[in-house]
Each structure stands twice: as C-alpha cells, then as structure tokens.
Motif scaffolding. Structure first.
Motif, mmCIF file in Angstrom:
data_model
loop_
_atom_site.group_PDB
_atom_site.id
_atom_site.type_symbol
_atom_site.label_atom_id
_atom_site.label_comp_id
_atom_site.label_asym_id
_atom_site.label_seq_id
_atom_site.Cartn_x
_atom_site.Cartn_y
_atom_site.Cartn_z
ATOM 1 N N GLY B 455 2.335 9.226 -9.958
ATOM 2 C CA GLY B 455 1.590 8.078 -9.753
ATOM 3 C C GLY B 455 1.649 6.645 -8.482
ATOM 4 N N ILE B 456 2.687 7.263 -8.134
ATOM 5 C CA ILE B 456 2.739 5.670 -6.674
ATOM 6 C C ILE B 456 2.519 6.727 -5.633
ATOM 7 C CG2 ILE B 456 4.210 4.657 -5.516
ATOM 8 C CD1 ILE B 456 5.510 2.860 -8.240
ATOM 9 N N GLY B 457 3.053 7.928 -5.763
ATOM 10 C CA GLY B 457 2.187 8.132 -4.030
ATOM 11 C C GLY B 457 1.154 8.825 -4.656
ATOM 12 N N ALA B 458 0.390 9.376 -5.218
ATOM 13 C CA ALA B 458 -1.355 9.206 -5.449
ATOM 14 C C ALA B 458 -1.457 8.053 -4.894
ATOM 15 C CB ALA B 458 -2.002 10.034 -6.623
ATOM 16 N N VAL B 459 -1.222 7.174 -5.567
ATOM 17 C CA VAL B 459 -2.103 5.694 -5.104
ATOM 18 C C VAL B 459 -1.467 4.986 -3.630
ATOM 19 C CG1 VAL B 459 -1.742 3.324 -5.318
ATOM 20 C CG2 VAL B 459 -1.925 4.771 -7.307
ATOM 21 N N ALA B 460 -0.556 5.692 -2.735
ATOM 22 C CA ALA B 460 -0.677 5.325 -1.239
ATOM 23 C C ALA B 460 -1.129 5.671 -0.552
ATOM 24 C CB ALA B 460 1.467 5.978 -1.655
ATOM 25 N N TRP B 461 -1.628 7.376 -1.243
ATOM 26 C CA TRP B 461 -2.169 8.090 -0.628
ATOM 27 C C TRP B 461 -3.266 8.131 -0.164
ATOM 28 C CZ3 TRP B 461 -0.717 13.622 0.769
ATOM 29 C CH2 TRP B 461 -0.941 14.721 1.224
ATOM 30 N N VAL B 462 -4.114 6.972 -1.229
ATOM 31 C CA VAL B 462 -5.195 6.989 -0.759
ATOM 32 C C VAL B 462 -4.972 5.144 -0.592
ATOM 33 C CG1 VAL B 462 -6.928 5.803 -2.755
ATOM 34 C CG2 VAL B 462 -5.826 7.572 -3.908
ATOM 35 N N SER B 463 -4.216 4.343 -0.423
ATOM 36 C CA SER B 463 -4.560 3.005 0.142
ATOM 37 C C SER B 463 -4.045 3.648 1.515
ATOM 38 C CB SER B 463 -3.015 2.069 -0.729
ATOM 39 O OG SER B 463 -2.566 1.323 0.633
ATOM 40 N N GLY B 464 -2.670 4.326 2.201
ATOM 41 C CA GLY B 464 -2.381 4.891 2.922
ATOM 42 C C GLY B 464 -2.047 5.753 3.897
ATOM 43 N N GLY B 465 -3.023 6.832 3.570
ATOM 44 C CA GLY B 465 -1.769 7.831 3.629
ATOM 45 C C GLY B 465 -1.520 8.566 3.988
ATOM 46 N N ARG B 466 -0.994 10.207 3.762
ATOM 47 C CA ARG B 466 0.362 10.589 3.644
ATOM 48 C C ARG B 466 1.297 10.230 4.336
ATOM 49 N NH1 ARG B 466 2.610 15.980 6.475
ATOM 50 N NH2 ARG B 466 2.001 15.455 8.400
ATOM 51 N N ARG B 467 1.950 9.553 5.657
ATOM 52 C CA ARG B 467 3.257 8.760 5.532
ATOM 53 C C ARG B 467 3.668 7.362 4.951
ATOM 54 N NH1 ARG B 467 6.248 6.418 10.042
ATOM 55 N NH2 ARG B 467 5.368 4.794 9.755
ATOM 56 N N LEU B 468 2.716 6.991 3.982
ATOM 57 C CA LEU B 468 3.045 6.083 3.059
ATOM 58 C C LEU B 468 3.175 6.652 1.758
ATOM 59 C CD1 LEU B 468 3.202 2.585 3.274
ATOM 60 C CD2 LEU B 468 0.780 3.412 1.378
ATOM 61 N N SER B 469 2.588 7.833 1.595
ATOM 62 C CA SER B 469 2.760 8.053 0.327
ATOM 63 C C SER B 469 4.155 8.375 0.347
ATOM 64 C CB SER B 469 2.227 9.361 -0.047
ATOM 65 O OG SER B 469 2.305 10.040 -1.288
ATOM 66 N N ILE B 470 4.953 9.306 1.316
ATOM 67 C CA ILE B 470 6.419 9.836 1.391
ATOM 68 C C ILE B 470 6.788 8.829 1.215
ATOM 69 C CG2 ILE B 470 7.768 11.024 2.688
ATOM 70 C CD1 ILE B 470 4.907 12.835 4.090
ATOM 71 N N ILE B 471 6.731 7.805 2.771
ATOM 72 C CA ILE B 471 7.778 7.113 2.099
ATOM 73 C C ILE B 471 7.701 6.174 1.344
ATOM 74 C CG2 ILE B 471 7.774 4.248 2.904
ATOM 75 C CD1 ILE B 471 6.614 5.050 5.599
ATOM 76 N N CYS B 472 6.896 5.951 -0.130
ATOM 77 C CA CYS B 472 7.358 5.325 -0.855
ATOM 78 C C CYS B 472 8.036 6.556 -1.753
ATOM 79 C CB CYS B 472 5.609 5.276 -1.248
ATOM 80 S SG CYS B 472 4.525 3.393 -1.102
ATOM 81 N N VAL B 473 7.569 7.517 -2.259
ATOM 82 C CA VAL B 473 8.040 8.110 -2.921
ATOM 83 C C VAL B 473 9.732 9.091 -2.113
ATOM 84 C CG1 VAL B 473 8.214 11.558 -3.471
ATOM 85 C CG2 VAL B 473 6.090 9.553 -3.636
ATOM 86 N N ALA B 474 9.714 8.319 -1.228
ATOM 87 C CA ALA B 474 11.556 8.624 -1.333
ATOM 88 C C ALA B 474 11.875 7.742 -0.935
ATOM 89 C CB ALA B 474 11.351 8.945 0.886
ATOM 90 N N MET B 475 11.163 6.122 -1.540
ATOM 91 C CA MET B 475 12.188 5.312 -1.782
ATOM 92 C C MET B 475 12.280 5.068 -3.513
ATOM 93 S SD MET B 475 10.615 2.066 0.184
ATOM 94 C CE MET B 475 10.764 0.901 1.668
ATOM 95 N N LEU B 476 11.807 5.263 -3.709
ATOM 96 C CA LEU B 476 11.606 6.188 -5.601
ATOM 97 C C LEU B 476 12.411 6.675 -5.713
ATOM 98 C CD1 LEU B 476 8.065 5.688 -6.813
ATOM 99 C CD2 LEU B 476 9.909 3.909 -6.412
ATOM 100 N N VAL B 477 12.705 7.873 -5.210
ATOM 101 C CA VAL B 477 13.749 8.488 -4.772
ATOM 102 C C VAL B 477 14.988 8.238 -4.885
ATOM 103 C CG1 VAL B 477 15.041 11.384 -4.457
ATOM 104 C CG2 VAL B 477 12.804 11.328 -4.713
#
Lengths: 362, 682
Positions: B455-477
């Motif tokens: 969910g957060i990865g997808a929202v991040a993708w919409v908001s800021g693109g692939r880079r942001l999505s990866i950063i967010c998911v990495a932090m969650l992991v």
C-alpha cells in the motif's frame, strides 16, 4: 554604403581599445570549457554549428563567439531582447561570470588571466557598474552606499564621505544622503546606483539596463542626465538595453545581439539605414527614421551642382532627414547640399528624401 | 476494459493495494507470520546499534565528561548570577530591553510577565531554567551559524547539510537524550547540550535561506565595489540577510527553551520543567498549571521580543532605556537585604488550591460525563481503528458482539458503494473505499505487513515515482526486521487518528476563518499561543480532566498539531489571486461557487503543506505524550531513556524518524504535483 564620417574618423584614431573582446563564449552546463573545445573542433571552428552541437548536448550557449572593441570615451550600447545574452556578456567582461572561451582585454591586459587579487584591484580602481534593479545595500544610508567602494579601498571615513558627497551632488541627490534606499523613489534609487558606481572614479563604466525598471518620464530625464554626466566625465561605457530608442539616443556605436550572437555592430545611422537582416530591420521599424538618418545618406554627387539659391537655404550634410524635408518641402527640384565650410558638394532629390522616409512604411 | 481503467497510475496503485489486501485477508488465518513477524526472523538491530554506538560513546566518554565538566562552570556562574541578582534589577533590565526592542508594548509585556513569575513563587526555578537557555542558545547560534555559513560558502556541502538538518528535525527529542546521557552523565549539562544540538538546525536553516535570498544584484554590487570575499560576506550579505537570520534566532531560542524544559525528565535541578513534572506526578494540578503558566509566560516574552527583532522596527527613545535600568538599580539598592526570600512569594497558591478543589469538585460532579466522552471516543473511534471492528465490537463496548454475518454485510455495502463510485467514474475512490473498510475491519495495529508495504509503496509511487517508492519500502523493511513493527503500527495508529481529527477539525476551522474575519480574530491569538507553548505544557490540562491514558495523549497531540492545518488552510483560501476571483465573479459565480470552484482548488497545495506540518507536529508530540501513557515507539524511546539503553532509544527514535519522513515525502510529493498542475513554482 553610407558612413558617418565625422564620428567614425575620430573613433578609429584611438590606438589601444579600452575593451577588446575576441571570440567570447559563455556556456552553461557541466564542464563548459572542454565541451566548447570539443564542439569547436568538431564543427571546424564554425560558431553556429558549434552552438548547435552544444545545445544537442544539453548545454546552453548564452554568448556565442562575440567579437567587438570598445574605444576610449565612447558609449558602446549592447542591445537585444531579453535572453539574447547581453547581460551575460557584460558579466563575462566584468568577470562576475566565467566565460568558456575567447579572450577579453581591458587596456591591453588579459583579464581572464587576472588573479583574484588583481581582479579586486581592478574593480576598486578601474571598473564601475550600475544594475537594473539598483543593487543597493538595504542596511546602509545613501551616503554609506555611495562610499562603499571607497571603504573597500580602505579610505578613512572622512575622505570617503567627502568624495561620496561630491558624487551625490553630481547625480542631484544632495540632501538625501542620510536616507535609506527604501525611502527613495525608483529614479532616486538609480541615482544612488549611478553615484556609487562613479565614487571610485572608474575609467570603464558598465551599465546593465540601468533605466529599464523606471517610468518612461523618469527614464527620459535620467537618460538626459546620463548624457550630461558623460559629456563632463568622458568615461568609456558599455551600456546594455533592450530599448532601441534608448540605444539610438545614447549610443556612439551599437551592437545588436540575438540568441547569444552579435549580428551587427554600427553607429545608430548604420543600424537604422542598413540593417544586416530582417531581425535588425524589425527593431528599427518603429523608429522614426528621419530623426536618425542624415542628409549624407541620400545625397547624390551630381555632375553639375547648382549653387544654392538665394532665399532658400541649402541642406547641410549633417542635417537629419526630418529637418531636411521640412526645409525643402515646397520644392520639387533637387536641392543643393553644402558641407561645414559652406562649399556645395552635392544634391538631394526631394523625391529620394521622401522615399527614404517612407521605405519602412510600405 | 480493465487495462483501460488501470491506465491511470492512481487506479493502478489502489488496485494493487486492494489485491494485496485481499490476498493477505485470505491467507492470514493460515499463515500467522503475515501479521506477527516472528521474533526469530528479526535482526538484533537494537543490540547492534547499542553495541556500535555504545562503543563509540565509550570512546568519546572522557572527552564528553571533560566537556561537561567545563560547561558546568559557565552554567553555574550564570545560574548564580541570575538567581542572586535582586529581582527589581532583573525586572528593570527586562523591561528596559522590551522598551528598546518594541516600545511600551513589549516593555509592559516584560514587566507584567516577570511580575507574574515573581508572584508565583517560581522565581528561582525560572532563573535556573533561564541560565540553561542563556548558555545553550549562544552555543546553538554559533554552531548553527557556522554550519549555515559553511553550506553557503561551499555549495557542495549545501545538499548534504540540508538532508542532515531534515533528518535532525524528524528525530524525536527524547531520542537525542539517551546517547547524551551516556556521553555526559546525569545532570543539567545534558539538558544544556541537548538543547544546543536541538536548537542549532533552525539557526543553520535560516542562515542558509537568508543568504540564498540576498538579491543577486546586491551581491554583484559588492563584488564590483572591489570587496574581498570576507568583506562581501560580513559587510553586505549577512547584514542584508539579517531579518531572516533573526527569524532563525527566534526559532533557536524557542527550541532551546522547549528542550531545556523537556530535559527535566532525566532529572531536574530545581528548574521549572522539573517543577511541572513533579507536581504533575503528584496530581497537584493547580500547582502544575501554575508552573506551566510560568513556562508559557517565559515562552511568550522570549518569543515576542526576539520575534520583534526580525521585523522592521522604529527607534525608541534611549533615555527611557537608561531610566528603566537606573530605576531597577535604585530599587535594588533601596530594598537591599530587606526583600523576603523570593520562594516565599506565593500569591497564587490560594488560586492553585482553589483550582485543585474546584477540579476535584468538577470531576466528582461530572465524572460520568467525562468518562462518557472518553469511553465514547475510545470505544467508537480509537479502539476499532486500533484493533479492528471485529475485535472492538463487544457487548461490553457496543452492546452487542461482532458476527461473521456483520463482516459479510459490511463488505457487501463497501463493495456496493465502491462499484457505484467506479461506475460514476471515480475508480480510485471506489477501490479506496473498499480498502478503507478493510483497514477499519482489521484494525491498524493488526494489518498484515505485506499489505502495508504494498500500500505505502504504491502510494509513494503515485506521489513521487519509483525512487520514493523504493526508499519508503526499504525503510519499512528495516523497521520490520528490527522487531519494531508492532510498536510502529501502534504509533502510526495513534498518530493517524490524531492527524485525521486535526485534518477535519483544522480544515473546517480554517475554512470558517477564511470566510469570517471575526472568527479569525478570535482563532489567530489562540493559534499564536498554541504555537508558542512548549510541548510539555500541553499535557497538564488533558491530564486534569482525563487522567493518564491513550485518550489524553490523543487530545494533547490534536491540541498541538492542529495549528498548522488551521493556518495553512486559511492562508491558502485567502490568498487566491485577486484576478482569479474577479474573473469568477464576472462569470456570475456565487460566493460558495467561488469557494468550491476557485479558492479550494487553488489552495490545495498550501493545504497539503499544512497537513504535512501537522503530521510532523503530531509525531513530535507523540513522543512527549509517552509521558502520559501511550504505547508504541514513543513509549519505547521513553523507557530507553530511563534505562539509558542507547540501542533501543536510537533504534526506536530512528524508526519514528523514518515514519515521519515517509509521511512527509508522500504529502510533499502530492503537494508538488498539485503546485505543478496549477503552474505555481517554488
């Protein structure tokens, strides 16, 4: 070809130009110097092709292969639309920006090689600059603003304030020396800017669109005062503007810029009468030609020059077309032209006069 | 058909989240590790951090202790000076300073404020606190100023410096304290250093901003006047940037004061923060309120005076300044040795007792009503959000038990609404409705981790693109692997609930204030006040009425975090360009139409920025609220502080900072997109 002989002759006498700029380039982007070298090598030295190569590479070529000279005591105006690179060029000459290629000499000294220390020295003694939005220091009074360059030189308070007051008087701001910039009108602010740039009595004066931010009325007033100051001080001036009327009014010579290139350099008359291309022609379209072109440009050297008739004054070589037309509006015959000594040297056909004035209207 | 619908990235993201949710929903009964990450699979991050940082701290300890020892001298001198200066002298000086800065208004504020402090009997405690601020602020100003100048002179450093400042701003205050505790030992010196570190970033930020904003022509004029770099910087650029730098000084002072007070939790030394903590623990709310008011008075006086420095101001007669100072000296000399001990002034003790008594009477009389409010909010709002409708709905709370039939009915309704929305073109809205109902049914704290990540990865993708999505998911992991997942979800739940409440209430208040100038005249001073009060003080009133517990924490967070939402909403709605309004009026739009069609869309990016600030404020308060009983990361950080457990403190602090950063970037991304869509830059 018509030439404005009187001014051209006196200018060519100057031995060493105050500014000599050769093949100047300013390129924005990463590693501009090496990229410019590559592009020039690849294009075989052709400036336009090199610029195209740079653009393809994602760079911006703001000044392209600019070559010109500024002579002592002359007002050299650089004119162009916004984005044509004129402000960038003046900043390259004053080294507020670093150029990517070419050479700039001031009084024969290669200033691109000047050390930071030498640059500070040059700016303290030789160069003065006026800015479009004045660039006044908001926390200093008029007096302190004007005295600032002298303070940088290390002059004591008394000396620098005395000199600052002198220049403040020169620009007609006496009585306002203790005001702060925010308390002044736009015109007054630019007077402060002018006074500050003159405080150190520089020999070379840069003005970057100094009057563009002002109301038309104030602008005209300051232009006149600027000419007045110049007639007394005889500085060598580089003046930037986007206003053709201002350029024609002030300039000894004009350089017209487009997309970073200088496309024509000439006296105001040359620019108006012999534009090199449509771009330049477009500029002078709205200019009343009669006010700038001189009789010399339409005179023909007839085989037999009739002596000037009595009662009808002959035309002088340096009359503007407008004045000439006014004085021979009722005749339909060729009118005699005389030179400074009163010697008859040619004729002007009123038809040619009218044609010269109308040419842009068609 | 399906591909056409999911071409839009928002719909794709929402669909992906729904899919993840459904799969998890089906699998959860069989695969327990989807909700509860087994401890055996976690990395001992906490120990690693504890070990690594601990080793480093041990290494630095002699230096740290030496520094602490050295700092104690100026600190003691300042405190002794402040405490022993006769109060007429101090009041005279502050009043004179007020006059010098802002004329009679600030002069009166200083006099009345200090008179209140004196009368409250907390004079000595206040002077102790002030002595810490007096030492930590110059330190912070020098450190922050130096960092700012460095970043300005060497543009290479600017990016990294700003990222570090960003991170420092999101790290919770208590998390700073634990390593400092180990490094410098117990004592007021830790509070001093913590506040210097905490207060330096705002100074650095404002120095950078101020110097950046110097008009390029002013800069060039300084160069062309032949100034050396030092001359340019100190004679032109810094003076020109002085207003922005003074804003930095103001923020620095407020941050230092706030931190000095919070630092009381690691052991006070007869300062005002300690007084609040002590009286609060003893449930002497009258006294706690009084001490809290003293803090507020200090905050207001310091804020208004230093804030006035950042504004254009006129000269005030210097003779009054000298007159006030002389008056203070004369009064001190005349009363020398005759003034009673300042601690004996207790003009407000009767009022404090009265507050205690009436509070007792009030809670006795209205206990049922207060409990009703508290339980209502807990049972019908917070609890379902936390553990889900299926667990929260019991006979005890709702009067009936949740059944499988109800689940079925709830989802049937959700799907029907979702389909209807999708049918009418709102595909994203339709899917999100179903997802939201799913979350409500499960409860935030029991969400399966794959669903949260997708969910957060997808929202991040919409908001800021692939880079942001990866950063967010990495932090969650990282959080998941560090065995902080459960606590993070608890923090997320409380923060989310508070932010949601702030968003709704704040937006409505902001809207009201935008429409009615009268409302804004009332709300503005309240907002000013709420923003000046140090975090700590928010706890007193909620404790008075609702005791320790999650609901009190919830209220404290809302009270603190709602302000930016109100301000930004109003600001966004009232700063619509005049020509747009005129165009709408001349098109025949009515007031509400203009609001709906022009003002609100135009204000959207500003309102989103307000939401962003609200989220950051909520995270900041969440940690402080751990003092009055929250679960989750805040509690862990607070516990770590008590045990001087550097590993846990830092790991939990980092997790909190990561959550805050994720929320921050997501909202920023949406705000940027909105701004771009409106053609606004900056």
């Amino acid at each position: 070809m018509s030439t404005d002989k009187s001014s051209a002759a006196s200018l060519s006498e100057a031995a060493v130009p105050v500014i000599a700029c050769k093949g100047l380039w300013k390129v924005f982007g990463d590693a501009p110097e090496s990229k410019l070298q590559d592009a020039l090598t690849q294009s075989g030295g052709d400036a336009r092709a090199a610029a195209d190569l740079l653009i393809k590479d994602g760079m911006i070529a703001a000044v392209r292969d600019a070559t010109f000279e500024v002579h002592a005591g002359e007002i050299f105006v650089i004119m162009g639309l916004s984005g044509s690179g004129k402000s960038t060029m003046i900043r390259c000459i004053s080294r507020l920006m670093e150029s990517a290629g070419g050479s700039i000499e001031i009084d024969g000294e290669d200033i691109l090689k000047a050390s930071p220390k030498r640059l500070i020295e040059l700016r303290r003694t030789k160069l003065g600059m006026v800015f479009q939005h004045f660039g006044l220091f908001p926390h200093m009074t008029v007096l302190d603003n004007v005295a600032f360059p002298l303070k940088m030189q290390g002059q004591n308070k008394q000396t620098r304030h005395a000199r600052a007051l002198e220049v403040i008087n020169l620009v007609g701001l006496e009585g306002r020396e203790n005001s702060y910039p925010r308390e002044l009108s736009g015109g007054q602010r630019q007077r402060v800017g002018i006074a500050r740039s003159l405080a150190a009595d520089p020999e070379l004066w840069f003005l970057d669109e100094p009057f563009s931010a002002l109301d038309p009325l104030i602008r005209r007033q300051l232009q006149d005062e600027f000419l007045g100051i110049q007639s007394r001080l005889k500085k060598s001036i580089v003046f930037i503007t986007h206003d053709i009327a201002e350029a024609l009014k002030l300039a000894d010579r004009i350089a017209i810029m487009r997309d970073g290139e200088i496309i024509q350099i000439g006296t105001p008359t040359e620019i108006v009468l012999n534009p090199v291309d449509d771009y330049v022609r477009e500029f002078s379209r709205d200019v009343a030609k009669g006010r700038h072109a001189r009789v010399a440009s339409v005179m023909t050297a007839a085989k037999t020059i009739p002596a000037p008739k009595k009662g009808q004054p002959a035309l002088r070589l340096d009359m503007t077309l407008e004045d000439a037309l006014a004085s021979c509006i009722s005749t339909y015959k060729p009118v005699t032209v005389i030179d400074d000594q009163g010697k008859a040297i040619g004729v002007v056909d009123p038809g040619d006069l009218a044609a010269a004035l109308q040419v842009e209207a068609t | 058909m399906l591909t056409a619908i999911f071409r839009e990235s928002g719909a794709r993201a929402a669909g992906l989240s729904l899919l993840a949710g459904v799969i998890c929903w089906i699998l959860v009964p069989y695969v327990s590790w989807l909700t509860v990450w087994p401890t055996a699979w976690t990395l001992p991050t906490t120990q690693w951090i504890g070990g690594g940082v601990g080793w480093f701290l041990e290494l630095m300890k002699p230096t740290g202790r030496g520094l602490a020892y050295l700092l104690e001298f100026p600190m003691d001198w300042t405190r002794l000076t402040l405490v022993n200066t006769p109060w007429p002298m101090t009041i005279g000086l502050v009043t004179a300073l007020g006059w010098y800065i802002g004329g009679w208004r600030l002069s009166a504020l200083g006099a009345v404020g200090l008179a209140f402090v004196l009368a409250s009997g907390y004079w000595n405690e206040s002077m102790s606190t002030l002595s810490l601020v007096a030492i930590s602020v110059p330190l912070a100003l020098v450190i922050g100023g130096a960092i700012g100048l460095l970043a300005n002179e060497y543009p290479r450093f600017k990016g990294p410096v700003q990222s570090v400042l960003d991170v420092m701003q999101t790290i919770p205050t208590f998390a700073y304290l634990t390593p400092l505790l180990v490094l410098f030992g117990f004592g007021p010196v830790v509070g001093l250093i913590a506040s210097a570190i905490y207060a330096a970033p705002p100074m650095a930020r404002n120095v950078i901003l101020g110097l950046e904003r110097v008009d390029p022509e002013v800069r060039e004029a300084a160069i062309m006047s032949g100034g050396t770099r030092t001359q340019q910087l100190f004679q032109v650029e810094i003076p020109t940037a002085s207003q922005q730098i003074m804003v930095g000084v103001n923020q620095c002072l407020m941050a230092a004061l706030s931190m000095v007070i919070i630092a009381a939790v690691i052991g006070g030394f007869n300062d005002i923060g300690w007084e609040v903590l002590l009286t609060m623990r003893k449930a002497q709310f009258g006294q706690a309120l009084l001490a809290g008011l003293v803090i507020v008075v200090f905050a207001v006086v310091i804020d208004r005076m230093s804030g006035a420095l950042a504004q254009q101001r006129q000269q005030h007669d210097k003779r009054v300044v000298w007159g006030l100072i002389v008056l203070g000296i004369v009064a001190s000399l005349l009363t020398w040795g005759q003034l009673p001990n300042v601690s004996d002034y207790a003009f407000f003790d009767p009022s404090a007792e009265y507050v205690d008594r009436s509070l007792g009477a009030f809670t006795a009389a209205n206990g049922a009503a207060l409990d009703g409010i508290k339980n209502g909010a807990m049972f019908y709002m917070l609890l379902p959000l936390r553990i889900g409708l299926d667990d929260a709905v019991l006979t005890f709370t709702w009067g009936f038990d949740w059944t499988a039939g109800m689940t079925l009915g709830l989802f049937a309704v959700a799907f029907a609404v979702g389909l209807l929305l999708a049918w009418r073109g709102h595909v994203v809205g339709g899917i999100l409705t179903v997802v939201a109902v799913g979350i409500l049914h499960t409860g935030v704290s029991q969400l399966p981790w794959p669903f949260v990540m997708v969910g957060i990865g997808a929202v991040a993708w919409v908001s800021g693109g692939r880079r942001l999505s990866i950063i967010c998911v990495a932090m969650l992991v990282m959080i998941l692997l560090s065995d902080l997942w459960e606590r993070s979800l608890l923090s997320l739940y409380l923060c989310g609930a508070a932010v949601f409440a702030c968003a709704v209430l704040g937006a409505l208040t902001g809207l009201l204030c935008a429409v009615s100038p009268l409302a804004w005249r009332i709300v503005q001073p309240i907002c000013d006040m709420l923003q000046t009060i140090p975090l700590f003080v928010f706890l007193i009133p909620v404790l008075m009425f609702f005791q320790i517990g999650e609901f009190s924490a919830f209220l404290a967070i809302i009270a603190y975090a709602i302000v930016p939402m109100v301000r930004y909403t109003r600001h966004g709605l009232t700063t619509t360009p005049e020509d747009l309004i005129e165009a709408a009026v001349s098109s025949g739009a009515t007031g509400p139409q203009i609001m709906r069609e022009v003002r609100i869309p135009f204000a959207a990016p500003t309102i989103l920025l307000g939401l962003n600030q609200t989220i950051l404020y909520a995270f900041a308060m969440l940690v402080i609220a751990a003092l009055i009983g929250t679960t989750g990361l805040g509690q862990s950080i607070y516990l770590a502080l008590g045990k001087a457990d550097v590993g846990l403190g830092l790991a939990a602090g980092a997790a909190m900072a990561m959550l805050a950063m994720i929320a921050d970037r997501l909202v920023q991304g949406f705000a940027d997109e909105q701004r771009k869509a409106l053609g606004l830059n900056g």
